[in-house]
Design a protein around this motif. Sequence first.
Motif, short mmCIF file in Angstrom:
data_model
loop_
_atom_site.label_atom_id
_atom_site.label_comp_id
_atom_site.label_asym_id
_atom_site.label_seq_id
_atom_site.Cartn_x
_atom_site.Cartn_y
_atom_site.Cartn_z
N GLN A 160 1.00 -1.26 0.05
CA GLN A 160 0.05 -0.01 -0.02
C GLN A 160 0.81 1.17 -0.02
OE1 GLN A 160 -0.26 -2.59 1.91
NE2 GLN A 160 -2.47 -3.16 2.31
N LEU A 161 1.88 1.16 0.72
CA LEU A 161 2.90 2.38 0.80
C LEU A 161 3.49 2.50 -0.32
CD1 LEU A 161 4.26 4.61 2.25
CD2 LEU A 161 6.01 2.97 3.33
N LYS A 162 4.01 1.43 -1.05
CA LYS A 162 4.36 1.60 -2.57
C LYS A 162 3.66 2.29 -3.43
CE LYS A 162 8.06 -2.25 -1.51
NZ LYS A 162 8.58 -3.39 -1.93
N ARG A 163 2.39 1.63 -3.37
CA ARG A 163 1.35 2.02 -4.26
C ARG A 163 1.19 3.62 -4.14
NH1 ARG A 163 -2.98 -1.61 -3.77
NH2 ARG A 163 -4.01 -0.27 -2.43
N MET A 164 1.19 3.96 -2.95
CA MET A 164 1.05 5.31 -2.75
C MET A 164 1.97 6.08 -3.34
SD MET A 164 0.40 7.42 1.07
CE MET A 164 2.28 7.28 1.37
N LEU A 165 3.08 5.86 -3.36
CA LEU A 165 4.18 6.40 -3.99
C LEU A 165 4.39 6.33 -5.38
CD1 LEU A 165 6.66 6.18 -1.08
CD2 LEU A 165 5.09 8.07 -1.33
N GLY A 166 3.51 5.30 -5.95
CA GLY A 166 3.57 4.97 -7.30
C GLY A 166 4.41 3.98 -7.74
#
Length: 446
Positions: A160-166
């Motif tokens: 989720q954190l990686k996805r938030m940062l693209g």
Amino acid sequence: MQPPSLPSFEVVFRHLPDAVFLIDPQTSSILDCNEAALAQVGFERGEIVQHSVLSLQRDVVGIEQWGSIAQAIRDARGYYFIGQHRHKSGAEVPVEVHTSCFVHEGRELFLSIARDITQRVATERDMANRDVQLGYALSDASDGLWDWNLTTNEVFFSPQLKRMLGYGPQEMPPELQTWADNVHPDDAARVQRVLREHIDGLRERYSAEYRLRNRNGHYLWVHDRGRVCERDADRRPTRVVGMVENITDRKNTELALQEIAAHDVLTGLLNRRECERILQQQLDLCRRLRVPMGVCLFDLDWFKRVNDRFGHAVGDTVLRGVARLVKDQVRSTDYLFRWGGEEFLMLCTDISLHDLILLAHQLRGKLESAVWPELGDAGPVTCSFGVAVFPDHGHTVQDLFMSADSALYRAKANGRNRVECGATVQPAGDVSGLDDPQATQPQPLG
């Protein structure tokens, strides 16, 4: 008897159970897809080719991010990504995407296999294991989780954190430096100090709001919270876990409200409330550094006539123009405020009385010579100025303001479009002639 012929790859492609998309790497446009892909997103074949990764994939925003992802696909044998496909109905379908790059007849193409993981997500959320349920609850309550092993310096970043940062799940090296390199330079020292103070036992928990760079190079505002959760036999911290919340929308609203609260809406200058705060702050600083501080009040002459003859819209245009003209002339370290109505206040630190009077004369001349098409032949826009300097004309904000205000009214009474100086409260070097109104008439500036 000959064995039955095998179906062509095109037939196999059409009947694969997972969605398959053929993509143009340059534009992210969908060139073709199989039947499962059409069913997954709810479009007809004629509609799907009008879409791209940017319009179907919720987590890919803008051609710049796509360009970065496209390069990662080229560099890797198989690029793995978890995201959300937009269904024609408006719903979102969680998908697990595997993308590879190949060349056909000299043309580079991407092939993406997107598996619908709706059932898997539902199953995982329903798992009976307490720790797993807690992990999912934390994931849903935040925009990302992190887990820092202080012994090895490895950091787990949740998908989720990686996805938030693209980023995709297999990107972002699991190292502390990965996070540190993306914290805004203006925030880095403060955030690292707060984190270190928690690890050293000076703070009960770690909590910080700061800017974090995403894949596009833009910064998100985040609220980052964490706590030491494991220690060794000597009670030294060995593991810290935390969660990150994306607060960009809230922070932007907060900053916009602060901007409105601190600035005059018409001119964009700092307003009277900010002026009162900054005046005291700068006076305290100048007193400690033993340097002078100048205050200059100036007021537009006969401004009521402008409003009465041309209307308030033209009057507002003149006020904005005066603010721009004066702001372009003062130093970057000076402050310019709209005090109220047609009255402005200028604050200059580390400036002598002589230089402040000279600056006021320069501004007076610039304003008088400015051209105002909105006013036609109504004549120039002029201002009257009153100046005062710490410590010559007072030792408190109130003393300085009253001295400059009295000088301003004296300039009005003595004919307007002139500069007057406040009354001296103590010897302040050679200021002979400044109390003579004629001495403050504009002089050649060489």
